[in-house]
Design a protein around this motif. Structure first.
Motif, PDB file in Angstrom:
ATOM      1  N   THR A 166       1.372   0.596  10.899  1.00  0.00           N
ATOM      2  CA  THR A 166       0.756   1.109   9.652  1.00  0.00           C
ATOM      3  C   THR A 166      -0.503   0.475   9.457  1.00  0.00           C
ATOM      4  O   THR A 166      -0.840  -0.499  10.164  1.00  0.00           O
ATOM      5  CB  THR A 166       1.727   0.411   8.613  1.00  0.00           C
ATOM      6  N   ILE A 167      -1.300   1.010   8.533  1.00  0.00           N
ATOM      7  CA  ILE A 167      -2.636   0.491   8.212  1.00  0.00           C
ATOM      8  C   ILE A 167      -2.637  -1.004   8.038  1.00  0.00           C
ATOM      9  O   ILE A 167      -3.546  -1.851   8.596  1.00  0.00           O
ATOM     10  CB  ILE A 167      -3.307   1.368   7.312  1.00  0.00           C
ATOM     11  N   SER A 168      -1.840  -1.250   7.104  1.00  0.00           N
ATOM     12  CA  SER A 168      -1.708  -2.581   6.757  1.00  0.00           C
ATOM     13  C   SER A 168      -1.507  -3.562   7.740  1.00  0.00           C
ATOM     14  O   SER A 168      -2.394  -4.558   7.784  1.00  0.00           O
ATOM     15  CB  SER A 168      -0.676  -2.903   5.701  1.00  0.00           C
ATOM     16  N   GLU A 185      -8.242  -1.252   3.323  1.00  0.00           N
ATOM     17  CA  GLU A 185      -6.969  -0.693   3.119  1.00  0.00           C
ATOM     18  C   GLU A 185      -7.451   0.337   1.865  1.00  0.00           C
ATOM     19  O   GLU A 185      -6.629   1.339   1.567  1.00  0.00           O
ATOM     20  CB  GLU A 185      -5.987  -1.650   2.434  1.00  0.00           C
ATOM     21  N   VAL A 188      -7.269   4.636   2.364  1.00  0.00           N
ATOM     22  CA  VAL A 188      -6.107   5.374   2.365  1.00  0.00           C
ATOM     23  C   VAL A 188      -5.331   5.771   1.144  1.00  0.00           C
ATOM     24  O   VAL A 188      -4.212   6.468   0.812  1.00  0.00           O
ATOM     25  CB  VAL A 188      -4.862   4.608   3.212  1.00  0.00           C
ATOM     26  N   LYS A 194       0.576   3.422  -0.467  1.00  0.00           N
ATOM     27  CA  LYS A 194       0.227   2.337   0.050  1.00  0.00           C
ATOM     28  C   LYS A 194      -0.162   1.911   1.708  1.00  0.00           C
ATOM     29  O   LYS A 194       0.344   2.877   2.296  1.00  0.00           O
ATOM     30  CB  LYS A 194       1.542   1.005  -0.177  1.00  0.00           C
ATOM     31  N   ALA A 195      -1.120   1.278   1.936  1.00  0.00           N
ATOM     32  CA  ALA A 195      -1.495   0.822   3.432  1.00  0.00           C
ATOM     33  C   ALA A 195      -0.287   0.703   4.125  1.00  0.00           C
ATOM     34  O   ALA A 195      -0.171   0.681   5.149  1.00  0.00           O
ATOM     35  CB  ALA A 195      -2.464  -0.042   3.312  1.00  0.00           C
ATOM     36  N   SER A 196       0.667  -0.088   3.506  1.00  0.00           N
ATOM     37  CA  SER A 196       2.050  -0.472   4.325  1.00  0.00           C
ATOM     38  C   SER A 196       2.783   0.723   4.720  1.00  0.00           C
ATOM     39  O   SER A 196       3.854   0.414   5.185  1.00  0.00           O
ATOM     40  CB  SER A 196       2.597  -1.691   3.360  1.00  0.00           C
ATOM     41  N   THR A 198       1.496   3.641   5.376  1.00  0.00           N
ATOM     42  CA  THR A 198       0.579   4.765   5.827  1.00  0.00           C
ATOM     43  C   THR A 198       0.352   4.529   7.425  1.00  0.00           C
ATOM     44  O   THR A 198       0.070   3.352   7.581  1.00  0.00           O
ATOM     45  CB  THR A 198      -0.968   4.820   5.175  1.00  0.00           C
ATOM     46  N   SER A 203      -6.395   5.424  10.237  1.00  0.00           N
ATOM     47  CA  SER A 203      -7.471   4.743  10.050  1.00  0.00           C
ATOM     48  C   SER A 203      -8.814   5.670  10.215  1.00  0.00           C
ATOM     49  O   SER A 203      -9.892   5.251   9.939  1.00  0.00           O
ATOM     50  CB  SER A 203      -7.706   3.454  11.134  1.00  0.00           C
ATOM     51  N   ASN A 206     -11.049   5.198   7.668  1.00  0.00           N
ATOM     52  CA  ASN A 206     -12.114   4.226   7.504  1.00  0.00           C
ATOM     53  C   ASN A 206     -13.260   4.696   8.261  1.00  0.00           C
ATOM     54  O   ASN A 206     -14.506   4.232   7.888  1.00  0.00           O
ATOM     55  CB  ASN A 206     -11.603   2.824   8.148  1.00  0.00           C
TER      56      ASN A 206
END
Length: 487
Positions: A166-168, A185, A188, A194-196, A198, A203, A206
Motif C-alpha cells: 500500500t501507499i501507506s 499520502e 491518493v 485511505k492510503a492504507s 490504496t 504512487s 505523487n
C-alpha cells in the motif's frame, strides 16, 4: 443513416465521449438534468464572485493535452493555463507549514529542511512514481476494464508487489516525519480511499503532484467544460439542458431510447455519464446488472461539505490552494471510512482562486472555497453545516492570524443532500467509487451493460476511476466500445 447516441449527463466523461463519437460519424445528443452543463464541474456566480462548485485542482496536464490532440487541438485553443507557484501550502498549526513549490528541486529542498536525508529518499520515491505514471497513465488507464489480462504486461509483471503493498506502507518505509508522511499520502485522497487501502502502484499520483505540478485555467475549471462544449458543438453534438432522463426503454434486452420530460427519444445507443446506480434505477429490475446489495458493499470515495464564501477584503497568509492538517489525520480518515460519522475535528481544504485569477472576485475582495471530506450518507442539516463552518473558520483565523468572520459578504453551502438532489449521487458521494485493490480496472462496474445491448456507462463509478483526468479517459474508452460494438 448515421447511428444515434443519446447521452445522459454532461460532465467531463460525457462531453469527452460525445466528442469522440461525433468525430467518428455518430449523431450525438446530450441530455442534462440541470440548467447548465458540466455535471459536478458547474460554476456559481454571485455578486461578481466566481466559484467552481466541484473540481478545483488541475492535475495531469498531459491527459488534457492528449484529449484535445485527438481532435487536432490544444488546451490553449480553448483556455489559458498557469502553473501555480506555490502549488499549495500545508498548514500543521500556527506558524507551522510546508510549502510545495513548482519544481522537484524546490520540493526536495523543502523536505530536506524538514527532515535531514529526506531529499534523497524523496528522489528515489519519485523515480518509482514516475515509472508507475508512465505505465499507468500512458498505457493501463486507456484499457477498458473488460478483462483481467489488460493488467498483464511485461511492465506490470515487474510491479506485481506494488499492487499488493500500500501507499501507506511504502511511504512509512522511508519517511518518519509525520508531516512529510501526510503530504505524501494526500494525493491518493483524489482516488477516494485511505492510503492504507490504496495499492502502492498508485504512487503515480505523487508524480502527478510533484513532477507535473498544479495548474489553473484562467476563469476556473469551468473553462475546461466550456472548451469541451465548444469542441463538441463544432463536431455536431446537440446539447439539451433542463432535460432529465426519466426512464430507459428496453425491448428484447436492447436499449431503444430514453424518456426525457415526458417525451420518448429513440436512439440506437444509450450512454449514461450520470450516477451509475441511479442510471440502473431507470431500467426495469430484470435489466439491472447490480443489486442494491452490490452497491452497499462497495467502498465509496468521500462526500464533502463545501462552502463558497465571498469576502469583502483581500486575505493575508493564504495561497491559491491550502490544506489544513492541524488536527489528527488518521482520526478523520477513520470517521470517513471506518465509522461513517462526522469527524470531531476535521481536516479541511481551502481554495482562494482570486489570489491567482483576478476574474474570480471583484477588485479588493477574495473568493474562498472550503471543503471538508465526509463519509457518504451522513446526516445533513443547516444546523450541522453551520456548526462545522464555525469550527473551520475559527481555526482558519487562528492559523492564518487574521479576523475574517466579520468580512463575509455571503456564504453558500453544498453537502450530502445537495449531491443527491443535484446529481442523483449514490449516498451523496462526491468523488465516486474508491480505487482500492478490489475496485480497480476490471473489478469496477462495467462500461458496457452485460444485460442490456447498446447500453453503456461512463464516469467516476466505472473505469478507470474518480477524478477529472480519469473521466476524460473514461469518455474515450466507452466511445471505443460503442464503435467496436457495431463491427
Amino acid at each position: 443513416m448515421k447511428k444515434t447516441v443519446s447521452i445522459i449527463g454532461s460532465g467531463f466523461a460525457s462531453l469527452a465521449a460525445a466528442c469522440y463519437l461525433a468525430r467518428d460519424g455518430y449523431e450525438v445528443e446530450i441530455f442534462e438534468k440541470n440548467k447548465t452543463i458540466g455535471g459536478r464541474a458547474r460554476q456559481l456566480k454571485k455578486e461578481g464572485f466566481t466559484f467552481d462548485i466541484g473540481p478545483t485542482w488541475y492535475w495531469m496536464p498531459d491527459v488534457f493535452e492528449r484529449f484535445f490532440a485527438d481532435f487536432g487541438k490544444t488546451p490553449a485553443d480553448f483556455y489559458e493555463l498557469e502553473k501555480l507557484n506555490p502549488a499549495y501550502k500545508v498548514f500543521f498549526g500556527k506558524e507551522d507549514s510546508i510549502t510545495i513549490e513548482d519544481t522537484l528541486e524546490k520540493i526536495y529542498k523543502a523536505f530536506e529542511t524538514e527532515e535531514a536525508g529526506s531529499a534523497a529518499k524523496l528522489e528515489r520515491f519519485i523515480d518509482e512514481a514516475l515509472d508507475n505514471y508512465n505505465i499507468a497513465i500512458k498505457d493501463l488507464v486507456y484499457r477498458p476494464g473488460v478483462s483481467p489480462l489488460e493488467l498483464v504486461t511485461p511492465a506490470t509483471a515487474k510491479k506485481l508487489g506494488s499492487f499488493f503493498s500500500t501507499i501507506s506502507k511504502e511511504v512509512r518505509k522511508e519517511f518518519k516525519n509525520p508531516k512529510l508522511i501526510q503530504i505524501l499520502e494526500f494525493p491518493v485522497l483524489f482516488l477516494g480511499a485511505k492510503a492504507s487501502n490504496t495499492p502502492a502502484f498508485y504512487s503515480f499520483m505523487n508524480y502527478a503532484d510533484f513532477g507535473l505540478g498544479t495548474w489553473h485555467p484562467k476563469g476556473g475549471m469551468y473553462k475546461v467544460i466550456e472548451g469541451m462544449e465548444q469542441l463538441a458543438r463544432s463536431l455536431g453534438v446537440k446539447i439539451n439542458t433542463s432535460a432529465p432522463a426519466e426512464k430507459i426503454f428496453v425491448k428484447n434486452n436492447t436499449a431503444t431510447g430514453i424518456l426525457v420530460n415526458g417525451e420518448r427519444i429513440k436512439s440506437d445507443y444509450i450512454l449514461s455519464g450520470a450516477d451509475y446506480h441511479h442510471t440502473e434505477t431507470l431500467l426495469p429490475k430484470d435489466n439491472r446488472q447490480y443489486p442494491e446489495s452490490y452497491w452497499e458493499k462497495k467502498t465509496f470515495a468521500p462526500s464533502s461539505l463545501l462552502f463558497y464564501v465571498g469576502f469583502d477584503k483581500k486575505l493575508a497568509n493564504i495561497t491559491h490552494h491550502s490544506l489544513f492538517f492541524d488536527t489528527d489525520f488518521e482520526k478523520h480518515a477513520r470517521a470517513i471510512y471506518d465509522e461513517a460519522k462526522w469527524p470531531e475535528d476535521p481536516l479541511f481544504y481551502a481554495s482562494f482562486p482570486s489570489v491567482t485569477d483576478a476574474s474570480a472576485a471583484p477588485k479588493g475582495k477574495e473568493t474562498g472555497i472550503f471543503l471538508i471530506p465526509l463519509a457518504p450518507d451522513v446526516e445533513d442539516s443547516e444546523e450541522i453545516r453551520e456548526k462545522y463552518f464555525q469550527k473551520i473558520i475559527s481555526r482558519f483565523e487562528e492559523i492564518t492570524q487574521q479576523k475574517v468572520i466579520d468580512h463575509i459578504l455571503f456564504r453558500e453551502s453544498f453537502c450530502v443532500l445537495d449531491f443527491k438532489k443535484e446529481y442523483n449521487s449514490y449516498k451523496g458521494n462526491a468523488y465516486g467509487l474508491a480505487n482500492t485493490l478490489f475496485q480497480t480496472a476490471f473489478l469496477r462496474p462495467k462500461l458496457k451493460s452485460r444485460k442490456v445491448h447498446n447500453l453503456f456507462f461512463t464516469g467516476q463509478l466505472t473505469v478507470p476511476g474518480p477524478g477529472v483526468p480519469p473521466s476524460l479517459i473514461s469518455g474515450k474508452l466507452v466511445a471505443g466500445l460503442i464503435q467496436n460494438s457495431k463491427k
